[in-house]
Design an enzyme around this catalytic site. Structure first.
Site, PDB file in Angstrom:
ATOM      1  N   VAL A   5      -5.460   1.343   5.867  1.00 37.90           N
ATOM      2  CA  VAL A   5      -4.135   1.755   6.494  1.00 37.90           C
ATOM      3  C   VAL A   5      -3.775   2.351   5.851  1.00 37.90           C
ATOM      4  O   VAL A   5      -4.283   3.374   4.241  1.00 37.90           O
ATOM      5  CB  VAL A   5      -3.448   0.573   6.435  1.00 37.90           C
ATOM      6  CG1 VAL A   5      -3.429  -0.663   6.674  1.00 37.90           C
ATOM      7  CG2 VAL A   5      -2.999   0.396   4.649  1.00 37.90           C
ATOM      8  N   GLU A   7      -5.315   7.917   7.985  1.00 35.49           N
ATOM      9  CA  GLU A   7      -5.410   8.842   6.926  1.00 35.49           C
ATOM     10  C   GLU A   7      -3.358   9.101   7.056  1.00 35.49           C
ATOM     11  O   GLU A   7      -3.107   9.628   7.945  1.00 35.49           O
ATOM     12  CB  GLU A   7      -5.829  10.786   7.523  1.00 35.49           C
ATOM     13  CG  GLU A   7      -7.137   9.876   7.285  1.00 35.49           C
ATOM     14  CD  GLU A   7      -7.904   9.340   6.079  1.00 35.49           C
ATOM     15  OE1 GLU A   7      -7.830   9.773   4.897  1.00 35.49           O
ATOM     16  OE2 GLU A   7      -9.325   9.030   5.412  1.00 35.49           O
ATOM     17  N   SER A   8      -3.043   8.484   5.941  1.00 38.15           N
ATOM     18  CA  SER A   8      -1.836   8.300   5.383  1.00 38.15           C
ATOM     19  C   SER A   8      -1.087  10.376   6.153  1.00 38.15           C
ATOM     20  O   SER A   8       0.274  10.641   6.857  1.00 38.15           O
ATOM     21  CB  SER A   8      -1.236   7.926   4.257  1.00 38.15           C
ATOM     22  OG  SER A   8      -1.526   8.623   3.394  1.00 38.15           O
ATOM     23  N   CYS A  14       0.590  -0.993   0.173  1.00 32.20           N
ATOM     24  CA  CYS A  14       0.026  -0.123  -0.087  1.00 32.20           C
ATOM     25  C   CYS A  14       0.580   1.149  -0.045  1.00 32.20           C
ATOM     26  O   CYS A  14       1.490   1.508   1.185  1.00 32.20           O
ATOM     27  CB  CYS A  14      -0.903  -0.144   0.975  1.00 32.20           C
ATOM     28  SG  CYS A  14      -1.200   1.484   1.866  1.00 32.20           S
ATOM     29  N   LYS A  41     -11.039  -8.244   5.818  1.00 32.12           N
ATOM     30  CA  LYS A  41     -10.533  -7.837   6.986  1.00 32.12           C
ATOM     31  C   LYS A  41     -10.573  -8.588   7.665  1.00 32.12           C
ATOM     32  O   LYS A  41     -11.528  -9.115   7.725  1.00 32.12           O
ATOM     33  CB  LYS A  41     -11.403  -6.268   6.709  1.00 32.12           C
ATOM     34  CG  LYS A  41     -10.330  -5.362   5.512  1.00 32.12           C
ATOM     35  CD  LYS A  41     -11.003  -3.915   6.288  1.00 32.12           C
ATOM     36  CE  LYS A  41     -10.735  -2.655   4.732  1.00 32.12           C
ATOM     37  NZ  LYS A  41     -11.037  -2.813   3.555  1.00 32.12           N
TER      38      LYS A  41
END
Lengths: 234, 234
Positions: free
Chosen positions: A68, A81-82, A28, A55
């Site tokens: 993720v 949230e990245s 990801c 999941k």
């Protein structure tokens, strides 16, 4: 603890006092943003990998968004949230500050980061079979080719912006080698040198995945349960 | 200087040393975010209003995105994008700090701010005639009704998050009175009290526009050149 991706029927590994946990998935790009920041700042953490397509039941309780990256603190709080995760880590851990302290420079970096949608929009279309999106990826790269006026996007060393846009740049090699993206050095000369510089950055080396492994993963992606471990995590 | 909205054929008002300029449009909720922060922090600035549908030729050179808000500094630098502008202002002017200094609280506020798309997405569909989007606006409001656990979203006084989401909340009254949005106090009890509290906040009072004026503006919006001044700026 095993790094193998967890799916339905698994049990949430118990939180440990004083340990910062990151939920991730090896392929990801958004989770990679967080892993790049953690590596660049030498922040100790544990990783729990999640099978995003199938999941674990418990994961939706931890992070109702189901995505993720997500941080899980030892007191039970979470942060998804990245960009929020990455900014939080940089705010909290002072070693090797990545976000500029000058408010204007910080804002300009954020503008460059948010512009990555010029690449990621067509990127996913192309990745999942719409070859007509290829030229749009190259147009998106033109924007970054034009903006690059130093060794890195924020100056003469890697900073926040570089780590936030790198994950998609890293995957271009896979799109070129395995999906026929017409990426070439003549059109994106500055970016090509930049890519080589980035591949030598320690945090990038710690998270980079070879094009052949991306190919193996994405070939399995159409199946009900993709091969998330792909032989690279045990 | 006149506040009337400028269009094609206008000349860019010359920058003045020491003056911070904001490009705005009176009815634009994104520009209002910046105006709320400027008002809440007592920052001196001058405003230049732009006819967004029929832009001045010079404006696209100043801000190639063509949107408002955009800051223009006396040295010629610019900064677009409502959240970047608002964050920059809060970072730069220390009086009445609006963004929490605690990194986790800051991240959680940002999550609440980014979630405003739950409201703004259906908001624009409904505004421009898709009445089927009405229930989606109400669902988006449910999210905020559930999150509100104090007088304001960030605690017992208005902070960054309140100013960043307010512009769309303000316009709900217009959607209710003139477009038939089925907004009612029974479903959004906490939000209704919150709206009343917000209407008394000085920065909100400084920028609020009555529902009838929104109606006048949006009725003119279908025409080639909407009535941007609407009798409220001279």
């Amino acid at each position: 603890m095993s790094l193998k991706h967890l799916g339905p029927g698994s049990v949430m590994p118990p939180l440990q006092k004083g340990k910062l946990r990151l939920y991730s998935m090896v392929f990801c790009p958004y989770a990679q943003r967080a892993r790049l920041v953690l590596a660049a700042k030498n922040i100790p953490f544990e990783v729990v990998n999640i099978k995003l397509k199938v999941k674990p039941e418990w994961y939706l309780k931890v992070n109702p968004l189901g995505q993720v990256p997500c941080l899980h603190f030892d007191d039970g709080r979470t942060l998804p949230e990245s960009l929020l995760v990455s900014e939080y880590l940089d705010d909290t851990y002072p070693e090797n500050k990545l976000i500029p302290t000058d408010p204007y420079k910080k804002a300009i970096q954020r503008l460059l980061i948010d512009s990555v949608t010029k690449v990621t929009g067509p990127f996913y279309k192309f990745l999942f079979g719409d070859s007509a999106a290829g030229p749009d990826i190259l147009n998106g790269l033109d924007y970054y080719e034009q903006k690059l006026d130093n060794d890195y996007f924020g100056g003469d060393k890697p900073t926040f912006v570089d780590y936030m846009i790198w994950p998609w740049f890293e995957r271009l090699e896979y799109l070129k080698q395995y999906k026929g993206l017409d990426l070439n050095e003549n059109r994106h000369q500055k970016l090509f040198s930049y890519f080589e510089r980035m591949k030598k950055v320690p945090a990038v080396k710690a998270t980079i995945i070879p094009a052949a492994t991306f190919d193996k993963f994405f070939k399995s992606y159409a199946s009900e349960e993709p091969d998330y471990d792909c032989g690279i995590v045990q």
